[in-house]
Design a protein around this motif. Sequence first.
Motif, short mmCIF file in Angstrom:
data_model
loop_
_atom_site.label_atom_id
_atom_site.label_comp_id
_atom_site.label_asym_id
_atom_site.label_seq_id
_atom_site.Cartn_x
_atom_site.Cartn_y
_atom_site.Cartn_z
N ALA A 51 0.57 -0.72 -0.18
CA ALA A 51 -0.21 -0.06 0.46
C ALA A 51 1.33 1.38 -0.12
N ILE A 52 1.85 1.33 0.26
CA ILE A 52 2.87 2.34 0.08
C ILE A 52 3.65 2.68 -0.44
N VAL A 53 3.39 3.91 -2.20
CA VAL A 53 3.54 4.00 -2.88
C VAL A 53 5.24 3.46 -2.73
N GLY A 54 5.53 2.80 -4.95
CA GLY A 54 6.97 2.79 -4.75
C GLY A 54 7.42 1.10 -4.29
N ARG A 55 6.79 1.51 -2.50
CA ARG A 55 7.41 -0.24 -2.56
C ARG A 55 7.78 -1.70 -3.65
N LYS A 56 9.11 -2.56 -3.38
CA LYS A 56 8.88 -3.46 -4.00
C LYS A 56 9.48 -5.25 -2.75
N ILE A 57 8.51 -5.88 -2.63
CA ILE A 57 8.91 -6.81 -1.77
C ILE A 57 9.31 -7.94 -2.29
N PHE A 58 10.56 -8.48 -2.08
CA PHE A 58 10.87 -9.35 -2.91
C PHE A 58 11.79 -10.90 -1.49
N GLY A 59 11.85 -12.22 -2.46
CA GLY A 59 11.44 -13.23 -1.64
C GLY A 59 12.69 -14.56 -1.83
N VAL A 60 12.94 -14.45 -0.52
CA VAL A 60 14.56 -16.09 -1.33
C VAL A 60 13.90 -17.02 -0.93
N GLU A 61 14.24 -17.90 -2.24
CA GLU A 61 13.51 -19.54 -1.71
C GLU A 61 14.74 -20.59 -1.69
N PRO B 128 10.32 -20.36 0.78
CA PRO B 128 10.52 -19.65 1.44
C PRO B 128 11.57 -19.59 2.99
N ILE B 129 12.80 -18.97 2.56
CA ILE B 129 13.79 -18.53 3.72
C ILE B 129 13.79 -17.41 4.46
N GLY B 130 13.32 -16.50 3.40
CA GLY B 130 13.99 -14.59 3.52
C GLY B 130 12.76 -14.04 2.83
N ALA B 131 13.15 -12.37 3.13
CA ALA B 131 11.92 -11.08 2.34
C ALA B 131 12.53 -9.97 2.41
N GLY B 132 12.46 -9.42 1.97
CA GLY B 132 13.25 -7.77 2.21
C GLY B 132 12.57 -7.45 1.17
N VAL B 133 11.83 -5.44 2.10
CA VAL B 133 11.17 -4.88 1.21
C VAL B 133 12.50 -3.15 0.82
N LEU B 134 12.43 -3.46 -0.38
CA LEU B 134 12.82 -2.11 -1.34
C LEU B 134 11.81 -0.98 -1.57
N ASP B 135 13.14 0.39 -0.60
CA ASP B 135 12.30 1.57 -1.10
C ASP B 135 13.48 1.96 -2.38
N PRO B 136 13.09 2.03 -3.32
CA PRO B 136 13.91 2.45 -4.82
C PRO B 136 14.25 4.02 -4.33
N HIS C 212 22.16 -15.96 2.95
CA HIS C 212 21.46 -15.76 2.00
C HIS C 212 21.18 -14.09 1.41
N ALA C 213 21.29 -13.82 1.72
CA ALA C 213 21.22 -12.53 1.47
C ALA C 213 21.78 -11.42 0.61
N ARG C 214 22.74 -12.37 0.26
CA ARG C 214 23.38 -12.35 -1.06
C ARG C 214 22.78 -12.66 -2.12
N ALA C 215 21.96 -13.44 -2.24
CA ALA C 215 20.49 -13.37 -3.50
C ALA C 215 19.44 -12.57 -3.01
N LEU C 216 19.30 -12.68 -2.07
CA LEU C 216 18.35 -11.52 -2.14
C LEU C 216 19.06 -9.96 -3.11
N PHE C 217 20.23 -9.69 -2.44
CA PHE C 217 20.65 -8.26 -2.66
C PHE C 217 20.40 -7.88 -4.33
N GLU C 218 20.80 -8.82 -4.67
CA GLU C 218 21.37 -8.99 -6.04
C GLU C 218 19.72 -8.95 -7.11
N SER C 219 19.01 -9.59 -5.84
CA SER C 219 18.11 -9.45 -6.85
C SER C 219 17.08 -8.54 -7.05
#
Length: 275
Positions: free
Chosen positions: A179-189, A194-202, A217-224
């Motif tokens: 609901a927050i304009v511009g936020r993007k949700i990512f998941g790690v599997e 599922p083994i992780g998730a994070g929200v990006l505000d570009p 598991h952080a590297r795959a998330l940040f690369e995505s």
Amino acid sequence: MLTAVVRSVVRASADDYAEFARLFPELAVIEPTPSAERFAEVIAPDTFFLREGDKAVGYAWSRARGQQLHVVHVVVDPAHRRRGVGRALMTAIAEQGRAAGFERWMLNVKPENIAARELYEKCGMRALFDGVSMRFRWSDVANLGSESGVSARLLEPHDDARFESALSLGPGDLSNFRAIVGRKIFGVEIAASPIGAGVLDPQFPGVSSLILSAPEHARALFESMRAHAKDEHAPIFVFVEDNAPLEAALTKAGAEPAMRVLRMGGNIPEANADG
């Protein structure tokens, strides 16, 4: 004869941007003052201003975060502190939260801000855990350890509930960010689990609500996430909550602490509760 100044708590509108921009720097955070457009779209709809006469002497912004109410900002004009402005704003937020069905609320505060911590304790909150916002460069992602079989991707709305359940998050902990304009949700599997998730505000840019079962598991998330960055050369601010191993891994990769906070939370007090 002196005339009493009328104090009122009112809902914000887009026209209040100048007052917001005047008060926002009092937070002393790493985020720049949001634009008028961001204020109108994201912040104003869930914000209260406290006015004394025609002057805004403070504001508070809150929003849903899963099953809790997240108090994002509480700002009081320095010339009007120690006069009950913060308490009046917290009371207004509590009333709004209860009316919306929330039973608990939470916020982040600087550990050294003793006056604010005392106010929040009087409002029924207590210290829960530490968090840190870390300055990180996209180029540092290559310095992170990795694990085979890990994949990450931008999540679709239908993914949210599955990730929230698998990561022991509450319903809405991820999906509310949509609901927050511009936020993007990512998941790690791993193997579709599922083994992780994070929200990006570009726009900020920053990463929050970072949940990982292991630092590797952080590297795959940040690369995505990197493919969705607004500027690969600008640093990002990664908010790490109650996760010393992840903080250590990011530090080893080149990240530096930018601001430390204390998470506080508790039950929203009933109207006219003592304290």
